[in-house]
Motif scaffolding. Structure first.
Motif, PDB file in Angstrom:
ATOM      1  N   PHE A  12       0.835  -1.211   0.000  1.00 48.34           N
ATOM      2  CA  PHE A  12       0.000   0.000   0.000  1.00 48.34           C
ATOM      3  C   PHE A  12       0.869   1.260   0.000  1.00 48.34           C
ATOM      4  O   PHE A  12       0.641   2.198  -0.778  1.00 48.34           O
ATOM      5  N   LEU A  13       1.897   1.269   0.850  1.00 44.98           N
ATOM      6  CA  LEU A  13       2.766   2.455   0.939  1.00 44.98           C
ATOM      7  C   LEU A  13       3.502   2.679  -0.383  1.00 44.98           C
ATOM      8  O   LEU A  13       3.578   3.799  -0.889  1.00 44.98           O
ATOM      9  N   ARG A  14       4.007   1.595  -0.942  1.00 46.30           N
ATOM     10  CA  ARG A  14       4.738   1.738  -2.214  1.00 46.30           C
ATOM     11  C   ARG A  14       3.800   2.151  -3.343  1.00 46.30           C
ATOM     12  O   ARG A  14       4.194   2.891  -4.246  1.00 46.30           O
ATOM     13  N   ALA A  15       2.570   1.641  -3.286  1.00 46.59           N
ATOM     14  CA  ALA A  15       1.597   1.991  -4.330  1.00 46.59           C
ATOM     15  C   ALA A  15       1.324   3.489  -4.292  1.00 46.59           C
ATOM     16  O   ALA A  15       1.283   4.155  -5.335  1.00 46.59           O
ATOM     17  N   TYR A  16       1.169   4.019  -3.104  1.00 46.92           N
ATOM     18  CA  TYR A  16       0.893   5.458  -2.981  1.00 46.92           C
ATOM     19  C   TYR A  16       2.051   6.265  -3.569  1.00 46.92           C
ATOM     20  O   TYR A  16       1.841   7.232  -4.318  1.00 46.92           O
ATOM     21  N   GLU A  17       3.265   5.838  -3.261  1.00 44.65           N
ATOM     22  CA  GLU A  17       4.445   6.519  -3.822  1.00 44.65           C
ATOM     23  C   GLU A  17       4.465   6.413  -5.342  1.00 44.65           C
ATOM     24  O   GLU A  17       4.875   7.335  -6.036  1.00 44.65           O
ATOM     25  N   ALA A  18       3.989   5.263  -5.831  1.00 40.48           N
ATOM     26  CA  ALA A  18       4.030   5.029  -7.282  1.00 40.48           C
ATOM     27  C   ALA A  18       2.815   5.620  -7.998  1.00 40.48           C
ATOM     28  O   ALA A  18       2.672   5.465  -9.210  1.00 40.48           O
ATOM     29  N   GLY A  19       1.907   6.263  -7.253  1.00 35.39           N
ATOM     30  CA  GLY A  19       0.807   6.975  -7.904  1.00 35.39           C
ATOM     31  C   GLY A  19      -0.487   6.197  -8.071  1.00 35.39           C
ATOM     32  O   GLY A  19      -1.296   6.537  -8.931  1.00 35.39           O
ATOM     33  N   ILE A  20      -0.694   5.160  -7.247  1.00 37.47           N
ATOM     34  CA  ILE A  20      -2.012   4.501  -7.273  1.00 37.47           C
ATOM     35  C   ILE A  20      -2.497   4.319  -5.838  1.00 37.47           C
ATOM     36  O   ILE A  20      -1.721   4.001  -4.936  1.00 37.47           O
ATOM     37  N   LEU A  21      -3.796   4.536  -5.651  1.00 32.16           N
ATOM     38  CA  LEU A  21      -4.391   4.304  -4.335  1.00 32.16           C
ATOM     39  C   LEU A  21      -5.036   2.927  -4.336  1.00 32.16           C
ATOM     40  O   LEU A  21      -5.948   2.653  -5.122  1.00 32.16           O
ATOM     41  N   ILE A  22      -4.525   2.054  -3.457  1.00 30.63           N
ATOM     42  CA  ILE A  22      -5.136   0.741  -3.266  1.00 30.63           C
ATOM     43  C   ILE A  22      -5.554   0.669  -1.799  1.00 30.63           C
ATOM     44  O   ILE A  22      -5.236   1.568  -1.021  1.00 30.63           O
ATOM     45  N   ARG A  23      -6.287  -0.379  -1.445  1.00 25.02           N
ATOM     46  CA  ARG A  23      -6.665  -0.513  -0.044  1.00 25.02           C
ATOM     47  C   ARG A  23      -6.221  -1.891   0.410  1.00 25.02           C
ATOM     48  O   ARG A  23      -6.282  -2.853  -0.375  1.00 25.02           O
ATOM     49  N   THR A  24      -5.763  -1.980   1.641  1.00 27.63           N
ATOM     50  CA  THR A  24      -5.400  -3.313   2.116  1.00 27.63           C
ATOM     51  C   THR A  24      -6.108  -3.595   3.422  1.00 27.63           C
ATOM     52  O   THR A  24      -6.386  -2.699   4.214  1.00 27.63           O
ATOM     53  N   THR A  25      -6.402  -4.868   3.611  1.00 30.69           N
ATOM     54  CA  THR A  25      -7.056  -5.316   4.829  1.00 30.69           C
ATOM     55  C   THR A  25      -6.422  -6.669   5.129  1.00 30.69           C
ATOM     56  O   THR A  25      -6.414  -7.538   4.271  1.00 30.69           O
ATOM     57  N   GLY A  26      -5.834  -6.799   6.311  1.00 26.38           N
ATOM     58  CA  GLY A  26      -5.022  -7.981   6.538  1.00 26.38           C
ATOM     59  C   GLY A  26      -3.929  -8.013   5.478  1.00 26.38           C
ATOM     60  O   GLY A  26      -3.288  -7.001   5.197  1.00 26.38           O
ATOM     61  N   ASP A  27      -3.748  -9.170   4.844  1.00 29.60           N
ATOM     62  CA  ASP A  27      -2.773  -9.268   3.754  1.00 29.60           C
ATOM     63  C   ASP A  27      -3.464  -9.343   2.394  1.00 29.60           C
ATOM     64  O   ASP A  27      -2.957  -9.970   1.453  1.00 29.60           O
ATOM     65  N   ILE A  28      -4.603  -8.707   2.326  1.00 27.95           N
ATOM     66  CA  ILE A  28      -5.371  -8.718   1.075  1.00 27.95           C
ATOM     67  C   ILE A  28      -5.440  -7.301   0.510  1.00 27.95           C
ATOM     68  O   ILE A  28      -5.701  -6.342   1.244  1.00 27.95           O
ATOM     69  N   ILE A  29      -5.189  -7.185  -0.780  1.00 29.43           N
ATOM     70  CA  ILE A  29      -5.365  -5.902  -1.475  1.00 29.43           C
ATOM     71  C   ILE A  29      -6.777  -5.897  -2.057  1.00 29.43           C
ATOM     72  O   ILE A  29      -7.166  -6.855  -2.742  1.00 29.43           O
ATOM     73  N   ALA A  30      -7.528  -4.852  -1.752  1.00 23.90           N
ATOM     74  CA  ALA A  30      -8.895  -4.752  -2.296  1.00 23.90           C
ATOM     75  C   ALA A  30      -8.938  -3.592  -3.274  1.00 23.90           C
ATOM     76  O   ALA A  30      -8.504  -2.482  -2.951  1.00 23.90           O
ATOM     77  N   LEU A  31      -9.466  -3.846  -4.447  1.00 25.22           N
ATOM     78  CA  LEU A  31      -9.595  -2.806  -5.470  1.00 25.22           C
ATOM     79  C   LEU A  31     -11.071  -2.617  -5.827  1.00 25.22           C
ATOM     80  O   LEU A  31     -11.813  -3.604  -5.965  1.00 25.22           O
ATOM     81  N   SER A  32     -11.482  -1.385  -5.952  1.00 24.84           N
ATOM     82  CA  SER A  32     -12.898  -1.083  -6.257  1.00 24.84           C
ATOM     83  C   SER A  32     -12.955   0.323  -6.853  1.00 24.84           C
ATOM     84  O   SER A  32     -13.374   1.260  -6.203  1.00 24.84           O
ATOM     85  N   PRO A  33     -12.526   0.482  -8.086  1.00 27.94           N
ATOM     86  CA  PRO A  33     -12.363   1.830  -8.644  1.00 27.94           C
ATOM     87  C   PRO A  33     -13.705   2.513  -8.936  1.00 27.94           C
ATOM     88  O   PRO A  33     -14.744   1.835  -9.015  1.00 27.94           O
ATOM     89  N   PRO A  34     -13.696   3.822  -9.126  1.00 29.77           N
ATOM     90  CA  PRO A  34     -14.900   4.490  -9.604  1.00 29.77           C
ATOM     91  C   PRO A  34     -15.385   3.836 -10.902  1.00 29.77           C
ATOM     92  O   PRO A  34     -14.575   3.328 -11.699  1.00 29.77           O
ATOM     93  N   LEU A  35     -16.700   3.868 -11.118  1.00 28.75           N
ATOM     94  CA  LEU A  35     -17.275   3.184 -12.284  1.00 28.75           C
ATOM     95  C   LEU A  35     -16.994   3.931 -13.584  1.00 28.75           C
ATOM     96  O   LEU A  35     -17.298   3.424 -14.660  1.00 28.75           O
ATOM     97  N   ILE A  36     -16.401   5.111 -13.486  1.00 31.74           N
ATOM     98  CA  ILE A  36     -16.046   5.867 -14.699  1.00 31.74           C
ATOM     99  C   ILE A  36     -14.678   5.448 -15.224  1.00 31.74           C
ATOM    100  O   ILE A  36     -14.182   6.010 -16.192  1.00 31.74           O
ATOM    101  N   ILE A  37     -14.066   4.457 -14.596  1.00 35.14           N
ATOM    102  CA  ILE A  37     -12.697   4.054 -14.979  1.00 35.14           C
ATOM    103  C   ILE A  37     -12.630   3.680 -16.471  1.00 35.14           C
ATOM    104  O   ILE A  37     -13.571   3.106 -17.032  1.00 35.14           O
ATOM    105  N   GLU A  38     -11.504   4.049 -17.090  1.00 35.70           N
ATOM    106  CA  GLU A  38     -11.255   3.689 -18.501  1.00 35.70           C
ATOM    107  C   GLU A  38     -10.291   2.497 -18.532  1.00 35.70           C
ATOM    108  O   GLU A  38      -9.565   2.258 -17.564  1.00 35.70           O
TER     109      GLU A  38
END
Ligand code: PLP
Length: 444
Positions: free
Chosen positions: A400-426
């Motif tokens: 998560f920390l590295r992702a933020y540095e690299a310019g993407i916001l992800i979410r983590t819970t435990g050792d799981i990455i959860a992705l759920s982008p806005p529905l306008i995503i291209e």
């Protein structure tokens, strides 16, 4: 007026006083991650970087950021009617919002109670379920049944039926009379399933054991997230929700779907209830209802539940429950403007049409170091990492920390990455999100 973007010297605010929710406060304050603006798919950070929103905030900014239609609707409403009570009084926009929302649901799910968050929606739903049985003369039906690993917010009701240990363990005895169904996550059967897993519908039958133990006459309701989000994306096995519905019907137990994250297009349909073709008795909503612009929650109930309260003295209050801000006019304005955007831009169907591309993209991460499962449905994905021995959560948090540095916001819970982008995503955003994440996973 405070304008966080007009801060040329980039002087950070004093971070001390704000006790941040669900946050490692000391870690954050030692190395803050501050967002100062957002537009479309991107946040702007305080150091001027663009960060791609891979999580729609917290599963809530479904129509993307900075929607001017909502801004305008809120501003107009605020200057016309900033607030009016909803206790023994009313204002037209609350009725309009309830009617509009009710029309989005199938069958006789046609009455709406307003709250201000998902947690309040859940506690309201549980209270309505208990009170319903009581007004029907079935006051012994008091037990509530949740599910392991469920997340239903942080009120005492939601915590009690929820099943995430860290969310519960600090807070005492919680509600009595609560049981939990088993969760359905099992990597030996379901790892890397694309869409709904095939294995696990039989786990709904555990409800029969709970009924056998307590007797149906003591059970009020079962509450589940149709797709569990906060615990790290657990998808219902094929046939599981249908089975739960059948068993609830058999014993007169109310079925509550907590659609706080699965609602408003996340699966490519209006709600999970449409996606799975299973109609619950009560639905909890929040988040995408206002595109997260103004806090708002709602509970949608079936006609016969509402009708059960509409008996007796017409001058008597039928349900002794509500919030100062239930049906707040400004939140209603935000909700109506949001629902207009969903309709006009056909965003729910858009999410559905992107889902196959999304599925292929996220599953391309299979085989990368530490990745032990990938699961997806609609515009949701969960990527489960092998925990570092003795240091659960550390690997995902580092990601998560590295992702933020690299310019993407992800979410983590435990050792799981959860992705759920806005529905306008291209598609190009999906490529950016997945390839950046892939690079990070390779380096971890
Ligand atoms: C399924 C579900 N229910 C309830 C909640 C609680 O919502 P809130 O944080 O608005 O109280 C959440 C929040 O993530 C959720 O995912």
């Amino acid at each position: 007026m405070f304008d966080p973007t007009a801060n040329p010297a980039n002087i950070p605010p004093d971070l001390e006083a704000f006790w941040m929710p669900f946050t490692a406060n000391r870690q954050f304050k030692a190395k803050p991650r501050l967002m100062v603006a957002a537009q479309g798919m991107y946040y702007t950070t305080d150091d001027g970087r663009q960060v791609l929103d891979g999580t729609a905030g917290l599963w809530c900014v479904n129509a993307g950021h900075g929607r001017q239609e909502i801004v305008q609707a809120v501003a107009t409403q605020m200057s016309q009617l900033d607030y009016a009570p909803a206790f023994q009084m009313g204002h037209p926009i609350a009725f309009e919002t309830a009617t509009r929302l009710a029309k989005m649901f199938p069958g006789d799910l046609n009455h709406v109670f307003f709250a201000n968050s998902g947690s309040e929606a859940v506690d309201s739903a549980l209270k309505i379920a208990l009170a319903y049985h009581r007004v029907k003369g079935n006051g012994t039906r008091q037990r509530l049944i949740g599910r392991e690993r469920g997340y239903h917010g942080v009120g005492f009701g939601g915590m009690s039926v929820g099943g995430i240990p860290t969310v519960r363990k600090f807070f005492g005895g919680l509600l009595g009379g609560v049981d939990h169904l088993p969760h359905t996550h099992n990597l030996s059967h379901n790892a890397f399933s694309q869409g709904q897993p095939q294995w696990g519908a039989h786990l709904a039958e555990e409800l029969e054991s709970i009924v056998a133990l307590h007797d149906a006459s003591n059970i009020a309701a079962v509450i589940v997230e149709p797709v569990a989000g906060s615990t790290g994306v657990l998808l219902p096995p094929v046939g599981y929700l249908q089975k739960l519905r059948q068993i609830c019907d058999k014993y007169g137990i109310l079925l509550i779907f907590d659609e706080v994250i699965s609602g408003f297009g996340r699966l490519g349909t209006g709600f999970a209830t449409d996606y799975f073709g299973v109609i619950p008795d009560i639905v909890c909503l929040a988040k995408g209802l206002t595109n997260a612009s103004i806090p708002m929650g709602a509970v949608v109930v079936r006609e016969d539940i509402h009708q059960a309260f509409m008996a007796g003295d017409e001058n008597a209050i039928e349900l002794f429950h509500g919030y100062t801000y239930s049906g707040h006019p400004v939140a209603c304005a935000a909700a109506l403007a949001t629902l207009d955007i969903y309709d006009r831009e056909n965003l729910f169907a858009r999410a559905g049409s992107l889902a196959p591309y999304w599925q292929e993209a996220v599953h391309s991460l299979k085989g990368l170091p530490s990745v032990i499962d990938i699961r997806n449905l609609g515009l949701i994905a969960g990527i489960e990492l092998e925990p570092i021995p003795g240091k659960p959560t550390a690997r995902a948090f580092e990601c998560f920390l590295r992702a933020y540095e690299a310019g993407i916001l992800i979410r983590t819970t435990g050792d799981i990455i959860a992705l759920s982008p806005p529905l306008i995503i291209e598609k190009s955003h999906i490529d950016q999100l997945v390839s950046t994440l892939g690079d990070i996973l390779k380096q971890l």
